[in-house]
Design an enzyme around this catalytic site. Structure first.
Site, PDB file in Angstrom:
ATOM      1  N   GLU A  23       0.847  -1.192   0.000  1.00  0.00           N
ATOM      2  CA  GLU A  23       0.000   0.000   0.000  1.00  0.00           C
ATOM      3  C   GLU A  23       0.883   1.243   0.000  1.00  0.00           C
ATOM      4  OE1 GLU A  23       0.045   2.038   3.592  1.00  0.00           O
ATOM      5  OE2 GLU A  23      -1.877   1.057   3.942  1.00  0.00           O
ATOM      6  N   CYS A  49      -3.424  -4.475   3.508  1.00  0.00           N
ATOM      7  CA  CYS A  49      -2.397  -5.378   4.043  1.00  0.00           C
ATOM      8  C   CYS A  49      -2.434  -6.789   3.475  1.00  0.00           C
ATOM      9  CB  CYS A  49      -2.499  -5.440   5.558  1.00  0.00           C
ATOM     10  SG  CYS A  49      -2.367  -3.833   6.341  1.00  0.00           S
ATOM     11  N   ARG A  64     -13.048   2.476  15.922  1.00  0.00           N
ATOM     12  CA  ARG A  64     -13.523   1.191  16.445  1.00  0.00           C
ATOM     13  C   ARG A  64     -14.102   0.294  15.356  1.00  0.00           C
ATOM     14  NH1 ARG A  64     -14.129   0.063  21.514  1.00  0.00           N
ATOM     15  NH2 ARG A  64     -13.420   1.570  23.050  1.00  0.00           N
ATOM     16  N   THR A  85     -12.811  -0.610  12.813  1.00  0.00           N
ATOM     17  CA  THR A  85     -11.823  -1.490  12.201  1.00  0.00           C
ATOM     18  C   THR A  85     -11.863  -2.904  12.793  1.00  0.00           C
ATOM     19  OG1 THR A  85     -10.193  -0.725  13.801  1.00  0.00           O
ATOM     20  CG2 THR A  85     -10.193   0.357  11.656  1.00  0.00           C
ATOM     21  N   HIS A  96      -3.130 -11.984  10.327  1.00  0.00           N
ATOM     22  CA  HIS A  96      -2.644 -10.611  10.142  1.00  0.00           C
ATOM     23  C   HIS A  96      -2.505  -9.941  11.508  1.00  0.00           C
ATOM     24  CE1 HIS A  96      -1.904  -6.649   8.768  1.00  0.00           C
ATOM     25  NE2 HIS A  96      -3.068  -6.179   9.157  1.00  0.00           N
ATOM     26  N   LYS A 108      -2.999  -7.539  19.935  1.00  0.00           N
ATOM     27  CA  LYS A 108      -4.221  -8.033  20.553  1.00  0.00           C
ATOM     28  C   LYS A 108      -5.144  -8.777  19.589  1.00  0.00           C
ATOM     29  CE  LYS A 108      -3.555  -7.168  24.746  1.00  0.00           C
ATOM     30  NZ  LYS A 108      -4.150  -6.228  25.659  1.00  0.00           N
ATOM     31  N   ARG A 166      -7.003 -12.580  19.823  1.00  0.00           N
ATOM     32  CA  ARG A 166      -8.452 -12.705  19.989  1.00  0.00           C
ATOM     33  C   ARG A 166      -9.098 -13.500  18.859  1.00  0.00           C
ATOM     34  NH1 ARG A 166     -11.193  -7.246  20.832  1.00  0.00           N
ATOM     35  NH2 ARG A 166     -13.076  -7.994  19.794  1.00  0.00           N
ATOM     36  N   SER A 177      -7.652  -4.141   4.649  1.00  0.00           N
ATOM     37  CA  SER A 177      -8.809  -3.266   4.838  1.00  0.00           C
ATOM     38  C   SER A 177      -9.497  -2.994   3.522  1.00  0.00           C
ATOM     39  CB  SER A 177      -8.362  -1.942   5.467  1.00  0.00           C
ATOM     40  OG  SER A 177      -7.976  -2.171   6.791  1.00  0.00           O
TER      41      SER A 177
END
Ligand code: ZN
Lengths: 128, 344
Positions: free
Chosen positions: B80, B112, B198, B200, B233, B238, B242, B295
């Site tokens: 990108e 990405c 948020r 995202t 990715h 975090k 998750r 994204s």
């Protein structure tokens, strides 16, 4: 500037030089004629390994054009393992450079013709 | 059998710590580090960009593969942050590798995940018999607005995979999931990206990775427990932990490929550098899951099975060693290196 750079892209990106099969000498940049053997020389293209050692160097404090962001920077005389000598930028802390230091070739930006112009790439060296 | 024949990575040597960026903006570094799961990020030097990173990781891959560069039939570079808006990075890479002039080539862009899409294209071309070997690269020097939360994570780095038949890791299957989701974008000519805050998370990162991974597992009839390693990715430390939990993967499965705490989010390089770190230690017969995320939004999932050939390939220096070899910069030098100062 543009045509001159474009013609040399191959040898700048890749450390392509020449080798005289008659006397065993290596050259960079490439030559068509061996200065020692002249007409008896047998000159072939060769791709250098990219490894070598520092023979001598200068620390440049007056950054020209595209290099001012990196001043002070080092321009070194490097002897490649094959024997050819090359003058090239060495990305290294000026306090750490030593005679005989092992270095290797890397692909880096040399500069650009302003924000709208072409970007120039080529070979620099870093400590191994 | 088609898959990864060789691989290489490049991570610029400079790092900046979260503490140093937080010091400038008056933020609480401990809270940020905990929240993001990131300690520091990689910073490119003033003379490094996506093209130089792509060349360096591709040269390592080619050296390890020990194949004649002329046998490379395709070069696809996903990023990108291509140096030019118009003029491919791929031809710069091909010239620097000395692969000749008869090759398929294009630059790819899908935030990405462009690098993993490059891998899918190479996989298809090798399978179809169009080429012997294809080069797929994911590389970035990602931009972030000074003071933006992204500034703590936007790093630089890249990975290259050579795809062919005599492989060290067979591609057992691949599956993609995409939708029009405006979670993160950068308009033409703008220096810094914008993001939906948020937004995202759930509808973007988690939905696409979960759906792509589930789609792949269904297609292959596999369960999370069939895998030795999983790589997702890594926009921060975090999210991958998750998403692994949601899908039923353990912390042990993702540990080896989790590189973001030390180099930040390398965008197109992110999950691919994670995969390289897994290949650094993988043994024949082991199975690896890779799911990227880009994204805008989409995910590519892959299942790899490591072959006996992995023991015959040079795997040093390892990704984790490259991560450790670094030099720290302060915010002032960082701003200069990243050309964030405008001179008018
Ligand atoms: Zn001679």
């Amino acid at each position: 500037m543009l045509p001159k750079f474009w013609r040399k892209i191959r040898s700048r990106y890749n450390l392509i030089g020449s080798h005289c099969e008659n006397c065993g000498s290596y050259f960079y940049p490439p030559r068509n004629i061996c200065p020692k053997c002249r007409r008896k020389g047998k000159v072939r293209e060769v791709q250098f390994s990219g490894y070598g050692k520092v023979l001598s160097w200068s620390v440049v404090h007056d950054g020209v054009e595209n290099f001012w962001l990196s001043k002070p920077y080092i321009v070194a005389l490097i002897e490649l393992d094959e024997g050819a000598k090359i003058v090239a930028p060495l990305d290294c802390n000026p306090d750490e450079v030593r005679e005989g230091m092992r270095v290797k070739a890397v692909f880096r930006k040399f500069g650009e013709d302003g924000e709208d112009g072409i970007i120039y790439y080529g070979t620099k060296f870093v400590p191994v | 059998m088609v898959g990864i024949v060789s691989y290489g990575t490049y991570i610029p040597k400079y790092r900046i710590k979260v503490e140093e960026i937080a010091r400038i903006w008056g933020e609480n570094a401990d809270v940020l580090k905990k929240g993001l799961g990131v300690e520091q990020k990689s910073v490119p030097s003033w003379d490094e960009d996506t093209a130089t990173i792509a060349v360096e990781c591709a040269r390592e891959a080619l050296r390890r593969a020990k194949i004649d560069p002329k046998r490379i039939g395709a070069v696809f570079v996903g990023s990108e942050s291509h140096p030019y808006a118009v003029k491919p990075t791929g031809t710069i890479v091909a010239e620097a590798l000395g692969i000749g002039n008869d090759y398929f080539c294009a630059d790819l862009e899908f935030a990405c995940k462009a690098g993993t899409t490059a891998m899918q294209i190479c996989y298809a071309m090798v399978k179809a018999g169009l080429i012997d070997y294809g080069i797929a690269i994911g590389a970035d020097t990602s931009q972030s607005r000074p003071g933006d939360p992204l500034e703590y994570t936007a790093g630089a780095g890249g990975a290259c995979f050579i795809v062919g038949r005599d492989c060290i890791a067979e591609i057992e299957g691949t599956f993609s999931f995409a939708s029009d989701t405006p979670d993160f974008w950068r308009r033409e000519g703008k220096p810094y990206p914008s993001h939906g805050g948020r937004f995202t998370g759930q509808p973007a990162y988690f939905r696409h990775i979960v759906e792509a991974t589930k789609g792949l597992l269904d297609k292959l009839g596999l369960r999370p427990s069939d895998f030795d390693y999983a790589v997702f990715h890594q926009p921060n430390g975090k999210f991958p932990i998750r998403v692994a939990q949601i899908l039923g993967f353990t912390k042990d499965q993702i540990k080896q490929g989790l590189v973001v705490p030390y180099i930040g989010n390398t965008y197109s390089g992110s999950s691919m550098i994670g995969l390289a770190s897994v290949l650094d230690v993988a043994k024949p017969g082991e199975r690896i899951l890779l799911t990227s995320f880009g994204s805008g939004a989409g995910s590519d999932a892959f299942s790899f099975v490591v072959t006996d050939r992995i023991e015959g390939i040079e795997r040093n220096p390892k990704v984790l060693e490259k991560i450790k070899e670094c030099e720290y910069v302060d915010y002032g030098l960082y701003v200069k290196l990243r050309r964030k100062i405008r001179f008018g």
